[in-house]
Design a protein around this motif. Structure first.
Motif, PDB file in Angstrom:
ATOM      1  N   VAL A  22      18.427   5.045  -1.077  1.00 49.79           N
ATOM      2  CA  VAL A  22      18.894   3.681  -0.807  1.00 49.79           C
ATOM      3  C   VAL A  22      20.304   3.736  -0.209  1.00 49.79           C
ATOM      4  CG1 VAL A  22      19.560   1.476  -1.859  1.00 49.79           C
ATOM      5  CG2 VAL A  22      17.452   2.615  -2.590  1.00 49.79           C
ATOM      6  N   ILE A  23      21.178   4.488  -0.850  1.00 53.02           N
ATOM      7  CA  ILE A  23      22.565   4.593  -0.385  1.00 53.02           C
ATOM      8  C   ILE A  23      22.619   5.184   1.026  1.00 53.02           C
ATOM      9  CG2 ILE A  23      24.769   5.779  -0.792  1.00 53.02           C
ATOM     10  CD1 ILE A  23      23.970   5.630  -3.842  1.00 53.02           C
ATOM     11  N   GLN A  24      21.825   6.196   1.265  1.00 51.61           N
ATOM     12  CA  GLN A  24      21.769   6.854   2.561  1.00 51.61           C
ATOM     13  C   GLN A  24      21.394   5.864   3.669  1.00 51.61           C
ATOM     14  OE1 GLN A  24      18.316   9.392   3.097  1.00 51.61           O
ATOM     15  NE2 GLN A  24      19.602  10.962   4.059  1.00 51.61           N
ATOM     16  N   ARG A  26      21.626   2.582   3.513  1.00 50.05           N
ATOM     17  CA  ARG A  26      22.675   1.558   3.625  1.00 50.05           C
ATOM     18  C   ARG A  26      23.736   2.000   4.625  1.00 50.05           C
ATOM     19  NH1 ARG A  26      22.303  -2.654   0.646  1.00 50.05           N
ATOM     20  NH2 ARG A  26      21.279  -2.622  -1.373  1.00 50.05           N
ATOM     21  N   GLY A  27      24.165   3.254   4.494  1.00 51.88           N
ATOM     22  CA  GLY A  27      25.180   3.763   5.412  1.00 51.88           C
ATOM     23  C   GLY A  27      24.673   3.848   6.837  1.00 51.88           C
ATOM     24  N   LYS A  28      23.468   4.344   6.998  1.00 47.83           N
ATOM     25  CA  LYS A  28      22.877   4.508   8.333  1.00 47.83           C
ATOM     26  C   LYS A  28      22.689   3.166   9.027  1.00 47.83           C
ATOM     27  CE  LYS A  28      18.631   6.158  10.505  1.00 47.83           C
ATOM     28  NZ  LYS A  28      17.285   6.672  10.233  1.00 47.83           N
ATOM     29  N   ALA A  29      22.175   2.180   8.286  1.00 47.22           N
ATOM     30  CA  ALA A  29      21.882   0.865   8.860  1.00 47.22           C
ATOM     31  C   ALA A  29      23.052  -0.105   8.739  1.00 47.22           C
ATOM     32  CB  ALA A  29      20.644   0.273   8.187  1.00 47.22           C
ATOM     33  N   LYS A  30      24.142   0.333   8.100  1.00 51.74           N
ATOM     34  CA  LYS A  30      25.329  -0.502   7.896  1.00 51.74           C
ATOM     35  C   LYS A  30      24.987  -1.816   7.177  1.00 51.74           C
ATOM     36  CE  LYS A  30      27.947   1.509  11.701  1.00 51.74           C
ATOM     37  NZ  LYS A  30      27.965   2.777  11.074  1.00 51.74           N
ATOM     38  N   ARG A  43      11.928  -1.486   1.502  1.00 51.41           N
ATOM     39  CA  ARG A  43      11.008  -0.542   0.867  1.00 51.41           C
ATOM     40  C   ARG A  43      11.749   0.403  -0.073  1.00 51.41           C
ATOM     41  NH1 ARG A  43       9.385   1.499   5.310  1.00 51.41           N
ATOM     42  NH2 ARG A  43       9.484   3.612   4.549  1.00 51.41           N
ATOM     43  N   ARG A  44      12.869   0.941   0.391  1.00 51.29           N
ATOM     44  CA  ARG A  44      13.623   1.872  -0.451  1.00 51.29           C
ATOM     45  C   ARG A  44      14.180   1.169  -1.691  1.00 51.29           C
ATOM     46  NH1 ARG A  44      16.797   6.260   3.312  1.00 51.29           N
ATOM     47  NH2 ARG A  44      15.051   6.691   4.716  1.00 51.29           N
ATOM     48  N   ILE A  45      14.682  -0.042  -1.506  1.00 55.11           N
ATOM     49  CA  ILE A  45      15.190  -0.809  -2.651  1.00 55.11           C
ATOM     50  C   ILE A  45      14.075  -1.065  -3.655  1.00 55.11           C
ATOM     51  CG2 ILE A  45      16.009  -3.104  -3.362  1.00 55.11           C
ATOM     52  CD1 ILE A  45      17.681  -3.157  -0.766  1.00 55.11           C
ATOM     53  N   ARG A  46      12.906  -1.469  -3.191  1.00 51.97           N
ATOM     54  CA  ARG A  46      11.807  -1.782  -4.102  1.00 51.97           C
ATOM     55  C   ARG A  46      11.272  -0.535  -4.797  1.00 51.97           C
ATOM     56  NH1 ARG A  46      12.220  -4.896  -6.991  1.00 51.97           N
ATOM     57  NH2 ARG A  46      10.109  -4.479  -7.658  1.00 51.97           N
ATOM     58  N   GLY A  47      11.235   0.589  -4.106  1.00 56.33           N
ATOM     59  CA  GLY A  47      10.808   1.827  -4.760  1.00 56.33           C
ATOM     60  C   GLY A  47      11.749   2.208  -5.891  1.00 56.33           C
ATOM     61  N   HIS A  48      13.037   2.059  -5.639  1.00 55.63           N
ATOM     62  CA  HIS A  48      14.066   2.345  -6.632  1.00 55.63           C
ATOM     63  C   HIS A  48      14.001   1.336  -7.784  1.00 55.63           C
ATOM     64  CE1 HIS A  48      18.334   1.874  -8.013  1.00 55.63           C
ATOM     65  NE2 HIS A  48      18.240   3.182  -8.074  1.00 55.63           N
ATOM     66  N   ALA A  49      13.914   0.063  -7.441  1.00 58.15           N
ATOM     67  CA  ALA A  49      13.898  -0.990  -8.463  1.00 58.15           C
ATOM     68  C   ALA A  49      12.642  -0.942  -9.313  1.00 58.15           C
ATOM     69  CB  ALA A  49      14.034  -2.362  -7.802  1.00 58.15           C
ATOM     70  N   ASN A  50      11.497  -0.651  -8.692  1.00 60.01           N
ATOM     71  CA  ASN A  50      10.252  -0.569  -9.437  1.00 60.01           C
ATOM     72  C   ASN A  50      10.350   0.517 -10.501  1.00 60.01           C
ATOM     73  OD1 ASN A  50       7.327   0.566  -9.794  1.00 60.01           O
ATOM     74  ND2 ASN A  50       7.128  -1.569  -9.117  1.00 60.01           N
ATOM     75  N   ARG A  86       5.128   8.386 -11.045  1.00 58.54           N
ATOM     76  CA  ARG A  86       6.394   7.904 -10.480  1.00 58.54           C
ATOM     77  C   ARG A  86       6.801   8.702  -9.236  1.00 58.54           C
ATOM     78  NH1 ARG A  86       7.645   3.115 -10.745  1.00 58.54           N
ATOM     79  NH2 ARG A  86       5.441   3.201 -10.401  1.00 58.54           N
ATOM     80  N   LEU A  87       6.481   9.992  -9.213  1.00 54.83           N
ATOM     81  CA  LEU A  87       6.746  10.786  -8.009  1.00 54.83           C
ATOM     82  C   LEU A  87       5.916  10.269  -6.836  1.00 54.83           C
ATOM     83  CD1 LEU A  87       6.889  14.405  -9.502  1.00 54.83           C
ATOM     84  CD2 LEU A  87       8.803  13.113  -8.533  1.00 54.83           C
ATOM     85  N   MET A  88       4.648  10.005  -7.090  1.00 55.90           N
ATOM     86  CA  MET A  88       3.778   9.503  -6.025  1.00 55.90           C
ATOM     87  C   MET A  88       4.243   8.135  -5.532  1.00 55.90           C
ATOM     88  SD  MET A  88       0.046  10.618  -7.467  1.00 55.90           S
ATOM     89  CE  MET A  88      -0.857  10.065  -6.033  1.00 55.90           C
ATOM     90  N   HIS A  89       4.533   7.247  -6.457  1.00 52.87           N
ATOM     91  CA  HIS A  89       4.949   5.889  -6.102  1.00 52.87           C
ATOM     92  C   HIS A  89       6.278   5.911  -5.351  1.00 52.87           C
ATOM     93  CE1 HIS A  89       6.526   1.802  -6.690  1.00 52.87           C
ATOM     94  NE2 HIS A  89       5.254   1.449  -6.676  1.00 52.87           N
ATOM     95  N   GLY A  90       7.252   6.640  -5.874  1.00 52.63           N
ATOM     96  CA  GLY A  90       8.564   6.708  -5.238  1.00 52.63           C
ATOM     97  C   GLY A  90       8.511   7.341  -3.862  1.00 52.63           C
ATOM     98  N   TYR A  91       7.698   8.379  -3.719  1.00 53.66           N
ATOM     99  CA  TYR A  91       7.552   9.019  -2.410  1.00 53.66           C
ATOM    100  C   TYR A  91       6.946   8.042  -1.411  1.00 53.66           C
ATOM    101  CZ  TYR A  91       6.357  12.245   1.276  1.00 53.66           C
ATOM    102  OH  TYR A  91       6.251  12.852   2.502  1.00 53.66           O
ATOM    103  N   ALA A  92       5.929   7.317  -1.856  1.00 51.57           N
ATOM    104  CA  ALA A  92       5.261   6.356  -0.969  1.00 51.57           C
ATOM    105  C   ALA A  92       6.215   5.262  -0.508  1.00 51.57           C
ATOM    106  CB  ALA A  92       4.051   5.738  -1.678  1.00 51.57           C
ATOM    107  N   PHE A  93       7.134   4.847  -1.351  1.00 49.18           N
ATOM    108  CA  PHE A  93       8.075   3.784  -0.993  1.00 49.18           C
ATOM    109  C   PHE A  93       9.278   4.299  -0.220  1.00 49.18           C
ATOM    110  CE2 PHE A  93       6.131   0.581  -3.647  1.00 49.18           C
ATOM    111  CZ  PHE A  93       6.528  -0.594  -3.030  1.00 49.18           C
ATOM    112  N   SER A  94       9.846   5.411  -0.660  1.00 48.38           N
ATOM    113  CA  SER A  94      11.137   5.820  -0.145  1.00 48.38           C
ATOM    114  C   SER A  94      11.088   6.857   0.977  1.00 48.38           C
ATOM    115  CB  SER A  94      11.986   6.378  -1.295  1.00 48.38           C
ATOM    116  OG  SER A  94      13.315   6.569  -0.888  1.00 48.38           O
ATOM    117  N   PHE A  95       9.984   7.558   1.101  1.00 47.05           N
ATOM    118  CA  PHE A  95       9.927   8.634   2.086  1.00 47.05           C
ATOM    119  C   PHE A  95       8.927   8.398   3.212  1.00 47.05           C
ATOM    120  CE2 PHE A  95      11.867  10.498  -1.589  1.00 47.05           C
ATOM    121  CZ  PHE A  95      12.793  11.387  -1.087  1.00 47.05           C
TER     122      PHE A  95
END
Length: 129
Positions: A22-24, A26-30, A43-50, A86-95
């Motif tokens: 998420v932080i990464q 944020r910096g890239k997209a400002k 997507r990254r926020i929701r994967g993290h928040a979920n 959680r690995l599967m879910h997080g990968y699907a959302f964040s990667f």
């Protein structure tokens, strides 16, 4: 509670990685706050928040079950299943944005562990009445 501690530690490492993603972005997209209308950010926020919404409760239930004398193999089975989900879910959302299977199975597995742990807590709690 060493078994739950082990899975809590592994899950915390994954949480930090999801946070970094998420932080990464944020910096890239400002994007300072929120998702800025950026679907990747959302997507990254929701994967993290979920993760943050479900994992703490399941870990609390597992810790209570372990402390309450549930067999070690059962605590390991639920902890490992939660970790994989959680690995599967997080990968699907964040990667990736196209891995629906990971999101679906990760969610399903998390709910199964949550329901089983909740049911066992109720069952063991009834025995104390």
């Amino acid at each position: 509670m060493q078994i739950t501690m082990f899975y809590a530690g592994l899950l915390a490492i994954w949480f930090v990685l999801l946070s970094y993603r998420v932080i990464q972005h944020r910096g890239k997209a400002k994007i300072n706050l929120g998702d800025g209308g950026d679907t990747e950010m959302l997507r990254r926020i929701r994967g993290h928040a979920n993760f943050a919404e479900y994992v703490p409760l399941v870990l609390v239930l597992l810790a209570m079950l372990e402390q309450g004398g549930l067999q070690a193999w059962a605590v390991h089975a639920m902890g490992a299943t939660l970790l994989v989900g959680r690995l599967m879910h997080g990968y699907a959302f964040s990667f990736t944005e196209k891995w629906f299977f990971g999101r679906f199975v990760g969610t399903l597995v998390t709910f199964i562990v949550l329901v089983v742990a909740a049911g066992l807590c109720v069952w063991k709690g009834l025995g104390a009445l």
